[in-house]
Design a protein around this motif. Structure first.
Motif, PDB file in Angstrom:
ATOM      1  N   LYS A 204       0.839  -1.202   0.000  1.00 14.43           N
ATOM      2  CA  LYS A 204       0.000   0.000   0.000  1.00 14.43           C
ATOM      3  C   LYS A 204       0.873   1.251   0.000  1.00 14.43           C
ATOM      4  CE  LYS A 204      -3.375   2.695   2.462  1.00 14.43           C
ATOM      5  NZ  LYS A 204      -4.083   2.950   3.681  1.00 14.43           N
ATOM      6  N   THR A 205       1.934   1.236   0.796  1.00 13.78           N
ATOM      7  CA  THR A 205       2.836   2.385   0.856  1.00 13.78           C
ATOM      8  C   THR A 205       3.471   2.638  -0.504  1.00 13.78           C
ATOM      9  OG1 THR A 205       3.294   2.012   3.195  1.00 13.78           O
ATOM     10  CG2 THR A 205       4.902   3.317   1.985  1.00 13.78           C
ATOM     11  N   THR A 206       3.913   1.584  -1.142  1.00 15.67           N
ATOM     12  CA  THR A 206       4.516   1.718  -2.469  1.00 15.67           C
ATOM     13  C   THR A 206       3.500   2.279  -3.460  1.00 15.67           C
ATOM     14  OG1 THR A 206       6.002  -0.118  -2.014  1.00 15.67           O
ATOM     15  CG2 THR A 206       5.683   0.468  -4.335  1.00 15.67           C
TER      16      THR A 206
ATOM     17  N   LEU B  23       1.234   6.821  -6.645  1.00 12.64           N
ATOM     18  CA  LEU B  23       0.090   7.691  -6.927  1.00 12.64           C
ATOM     19  C   LEU B  23       0.423   9.136  -6.575  1.00 12.64           C
ATOM     20  CD1 LEU B  23      -2.929   5.514  -5.719  1.00 12.64           C
ATOM     21  CD2 LEU B  23      -2.156   5.923  -8.063  1.00 12.64           C
ATOM     22  N   PHE B  24       1.101   9.324  -5.461  1.00 11.30           N
ATOM     23  CA  PHE B  24       1.504  10.666  -5.058  1.00 11.30           C
ATOM     24  C   PHE B  24       2.432  11.281  -6.105  1.00 11.30           C
ATOM     25  CE2 PHE B  24       4.298  13.562  -2.590  1.00 11.30           C
ATOM     26  CZ  PHE B  24       3.334  14.484  -2.215  1.00 11.30           C
ATOM     27  N   ASP B  25       3.383  10.498  -6.602  1.00 15.75           N
ATOM     28  CA  ASP B  25       4.287  10.994  -7.642  1.00 15.75           C
ATOM     29  C   ASP B  25       3.519  11.452  -8.880  1.00 15.75           C
ATOM     30  OD1 ASP B  25       6.574  10.567  -6.153  1.00 15.75           O
ATOM     31  OD2 ASP B  25       7.100   8.693  -7.156  1.00 15.75           O
ATOM     32  N   PHE B  26       2.549  10.662  -9.287  1.00 16.63           N
ATOM     33  CA  PHE B  26       1.807  10.986 -10.508  1.00 16.63           C
ATOM     34  C   PHE B  26       0.814  12.133 -10.326  1.00 16.63           C
ATOM     35  CE2 PHE B  26       2.962   6.582 -11.774  1.00 16.63           C
ATOM     36  CZ  PHE B  26       3.587   6.896 -12.977  1.00 16.63           C
ATOM     37  N   TYR B  27       0.168  12.217  -9.181  1.00 15.61           N
ATOM     38  CA  TYR B  27      -0.966  13.133  -9.027  1.00 15.61           C
ATOM     39  C   TYR B  27      -0.766  14.247  -8.005  1.00 15.61           C
ATOM     40  CZ  TYR B  27      -3.217   9.346 -11.581  1.00 15.61           C
ATOM     41  OH  TYR B  27      -3.530   8.395 -12.514  1.00 15.61           O
TER      42      TYR B  27
ATOM     43  N   LEU C  32       5.033  13.955   4.304  1.00 15.22           N
ATOM     44  CA  LEU C  32       5.556  13.638   5.636  1.00 15.22           C
ATOM     45  C   LEU C  32       5.221  12.199   6.032  1.00 15.22           C
ATOM     46  CD1 LEU C  32       4.740  16.945   7.547  1.00 15.22           C
ATOM     47  CD2 LEU C  32       7.002  16.091   6.913  1.00 15.22           C
ATOM     48  N   TYR C  33       3.996  11.781   5.766  1.00 15.29           N
ATOM     49  CA  TYR C  33       3.540  10.459   6.206  1.00 15.29           C
ATOM     50  C   TYR C  33       4.174   9.329   5.386  1.00 15.29           C
ATOM     51  CZ  TYR C  33       0.354   6.819   7.865  1.00 15.29           C
ATOM     52  OH  TYR C  33      -0.163   5.683   8.427  1.00 15.29           O
ATOM     53  N   TYR C  34       4.137   9.458   4.057  1.00 18.90           N
ATOM     54  CA  TYR C  34       4.591   8.356   3.209  1.00 18.90           C
ATOM     55  C   TYR C  34       6.062   8.438   2.817  1.00 18.90           C
ATOM     56  CZ  TYR C  34       0.028   6.249   2.744  1.00 18.90           C
ATOM     57  OH  TYR C  34      -1.141   5.590   3.013  1.00 18.90           O
ATOM     58  N   LEU C  35       6.568   9.629   2.578  1.00 17.60           N
ATOM     59  CA  LEU C  35       7.953   9.731   2.121  1.00 17.60           C
ATOM     60  C   LEU C  35       8.936   9.881   3.280  1.00 17.60           C
ATOM     61  CD1 LEU C  35       7.408  12.099  -0.940  1.00 17.60           C
ATOM     62  CD2 LEU C  35       7.527   9.612  -0.920  1.00 17.60           C
TER      63      LEU C  35
END
Length: 110
Positions: free
Chosen positions: A4-6, A11-15, A29-32
């Motif tokens: 899920k993290t990956t 998704l964060f990178d794309f959007y 902050l949360y994911y990276l």
């Protein structure tokens, strides 16, 4: 959880450009940066629940963007095709027809 993290990182990178600055910050902050909800809450002087709600809403938005735009799916399909082509080159089995087929599959993704 790692899967899920990956996915969220992709998704964060794309959007990310479609998100508000606050959403981008919380997700980054949360994911990276691997901050906890409590650490983010302390940083922004809000409750952990507010951070959690914001992250969950943002995750849902990212999934919705992906359902409509399919940027991650197309990226993954391209990666599979590139790997297939690399293997054919490594094993010296790349033919003109196989190359043409791979190119046609790549064109369909655009």
């Amino acid at each position: 959880m790692l899967e899920k993290t990956t996915r969220m990182n992709y998704l964060f990178d794309f959007y990310q450009s479609l998100l508000t600055p606050k959403q981008r910050s919380y997700m980054s902050l949360y994911y990276l940066d691997d901050y906890s909800l409590g650490e983010i809450a302390a940083e922004y002087n809000v409750s952990r629940q507010a951070v959690y709600d914001n992250i969950k809403r943002t995750e849902a938005m990212l999934e919705e963007y992906e359902n409509k735009l399919l940027l991650l799916q197309k990226f993954q399909e391209r990666q599979v095709l590139f790997e297939k082509m690399k293997k054919m080159l490594e094993h010296d089995t790349l033919s003109i027809s196989a190359l043409r087929e791979a190119v046609e599959e790549l064109e369909k993704l655009d």
